[in-house]
Design an enzyme around this catalytic site. Structure first.
Site, PDB file in Angstrom:
ATOM      1  CE  LYS A 208      37.206  47.429  36.702  1.00  0.00           C
ATOM      2  NZ  LYS A 208      36.765  46.040  36.959  1.00  0.00           N
TER       3      LYS A 208
ATOM      4  CB  SER B 243      37.551  44.204  33.577  1.00  0.00           C
ATOM      5  OG  SER B 243      36.913  44.276  34.843  1.00  0.00           O
TER       6      SER B 243
ATOM      7  CB  SER C 224      37.418  42.058  36.998  1.00  0.00           C
ATOM      8  OG  SER C 224      37.006  41.655  35.719  1.00  0.00           O
TER       9      SER C 224
HETATM   10  N1  GLN Z   1      36.294  38.222  32.497  1.00  0.00           N
HETATM   11  C1  GLN Z   1      35.011  38.188  33.114  1.00  0.00           C
HETATM   12  C2  GLN Z   1      33.997  38.851  32.223  1.00  0.00           C
HETATM   13  O1  GLN Z   1      34.377  39.316  31.218  1.00  0.00           O
HETATM   14  C3  GLN Z   1      35.043  38.845  34.466  1.00  0.00           C
HETATM   15  C4  GLN Z   1      34.949  40.316  34.389  1.00  0.00           C
HETATM   16  C5  GLN Z   1      34.817  40.976  35.724  1.00  0.00           C
HETATM   17  O2  GLN Z   1      35.023  40.374  36.779  1.00  0.00           O
HETATM   18  N2  GLN Z   1      34.382  42.236  35.680  1.00  0.00           N
HETATM   19  O3  GLN Z   1      32.848  38.912  32.514  1.00  0.00           O
END
Ligand code: GLN
Length: 440
Positions: free
Chosen positions: A36, A111, A135
């Site tokens: 990532k 994400s 994410s």
């Molecule tokens: N969807 C969640 C957020 O937007 C989780 C994102 C993540 O785990 N980086 O914060």
């Protein structure tokens, strides 16, 4: 097929395609791993999916990158993501959305959408993502692969660009539970560069760090006979019918393998999404202060520092990041701190306590990973609240710092459905074992 029409390019999976060769031998020798783009790679651009970091090249490797290389795996590229990890669909990336390999009309989740899509499309054997509020598990569920969110402190965050540091862990993605667990074996364990990597603090916890005495991959033995699985009613009730049907089939299948299921209750999760977003945005507003055009980020030009700072951030950040920095700053400001941030911390403590009580009655808890099927691209961006509610089943686990896995449980309407198992702190073996039984 030429490199130009490789699926990864059509699907917009990679932000860069540089390779870092692994050592000659090791448990992951011969495997490829996609990383990532918020995980630092020495000499290779690391943008966090943001225009703010376009062209930024870290001078060092994250601990996890060092460890996968030492384990023999070859890094094959950096993957697309929601900007700074803020999102659940990989649509907030400044470099365009990633498409879901299962159905390119749909989002891959996020994400860590590029990492999950890389595995699902066969572009990498393994991938690393980060999970602040889901994410790793969300894109694993939406792309039909396996994802693990480790116990807070099991995996070093050194070299991970922080979004909400008290919530996030780097975690593995793979096609099978065993492969994901093997990658976890490679990256887990204390790191002198990250003081939050720790031993189990529980009174009856092991005397040495769990990662040093256990092999997570060995726990993927498919044998859940005799395990007790708790099903939190609140986290099933909110899911779509099509998702619940697949989830219940998978539970029945586990029962046929000798698993006992019991109903448990987590009353506090009703407040988890609100608490999560207050805490995540507050931490983000502080962590992202370093992107000022001086220390990091787009040059804001000369003149008055406040104006230069504002220009840098106006140009460098996308809408979702701006929204969160503004809301987080507000939540922490004098006069509002007690009303929002402190309340959210109280809710966090309550969520932890609920999980402790439920896990006293069961070895692991099971829920649908995502309450919905993967949406079509473009459907959810205009409605941040509905996007935040999609995280209902994943964020409670981050608030409680617990380990969880998402495994493919079946399909509905031709789309993958993920099943989540949550374990006690440093109980990675239990979630790996339960997950591997679903694969059987
Ligand atoms: N969807 C969640 C957020 O937007 C989780 C994102 C993540 O785990 N980086 O914060």
């Amino acid at each position: 097929m030429s490199a130009d029409d490789a699926p990864a390019d059509d699907l917009n999976i990679f932000l860069s395609r540089d390779t870092v060769a692994g050592d000659d031998d090791g448990p992951l020798a011969g495997k490829t791993v996609a990383v990532k783009d918020n995980i630092s790679t020495k000499g290779i651009p690391t943008t966090c999916g943001s225009a703010m970091l376009e062209g930024y090249v870290p001078p060092y490797d994250a601990t996890v990158v060092e460890r996968v290389r030492e384990a023999g795996a070859t890094v094959v590229g950096k993957t697309n993501m929601d900007e700074f990890g803020m999102g659940g669909t990989t649509e907030t990336s400044a470099y365009g959305p990633t498409k879901n390999p299962v159905d390119p009309e749909r989002v891959p989740g996020g994400s860590s959408g590029g990492s999950a899509a890389a595995v699902a499309a066969g572009e990498a054997d393994l991938a690393l993502g980060s999970d602040t509020g889901g994410s790793v598990r969300n894109p694993a569920a939406f792309c039909g692969v396996v994802g693990i969110k480790p116990t807070y402190g099991l995996v070093s965050r050194y070299g991970l660009v922080a979004y909400a540091n008290s919530l996030e862990q780097i975690g593995p993605l793979a096609n099978t539970v065993e492969d994901a667990a093997a990658l976890l074996d490679a990256i887990a364990g204390p790191d002198e560069h990250d003081a939050t990597t720790r031993y189990d603090a529980a009174e009856d916890g092991p005397a040495v760090h769990p990662a040093d005495e256990t092999t997570y991959a060995a726990a993927a033995d498919g044998d859940a006979d005799g395990m007790t699985v708790g099903v939190p009613t609140e986290l099933v009730a909110g899911a779509d019918d099509a998702v619940v049907a697949v989830f219940e089939d998978a539970l029945a299948d586990l029962e046929a393998q000798g698993v006992e299921t019991v109903e448990v209750s987590l009353p506090s999760v009703e407040h988890a999404v609100q608490a999560y977003y207050v805490i995540a945005m507050s931490e983000a507003s502080s962590n992202l202060a370093r992107f000022d055009g001086v220390r990091y980020g787009v040059d804001g030009g000369e003149g008055n520092w406040n104006e230069s700072f504002a220009r840098s951030r106006e140009q460098g950040f996308g809408d979702e990041v701006k929204r969160r920095v503004l809301l987080g700053t507000y939540a922490l400001s004098a006069g509002y701190h007690d009303k929002y941030y402190k309340k959210a911390q109280d809710a966090r403590a309550w969520v932890k306590q609920d999980f402790d009580e439920a896990l006293a009655e069961a070895d692991v808890l099971a829920t649908p990973t995502m309450p919905v099927l993967p949406p079509k691209r473009g459907e959810s961006l205009d409605d941040p609240l509905s996007l935040y509610l999609m995280d209902a089943n994943t964020v409670p686990v981050n608030l409680a710092n617990l380990p969880a896995i998402s495994v493919p449980a079946g399909e509905a309407e031709g789309l993958p459905v993920g099943m989540q198992f949550v374990g006690p702190a440093f109980g990675e073996e239990a979630v790996v074992r339960a997950g591997s039984a679903v694969e059987e």
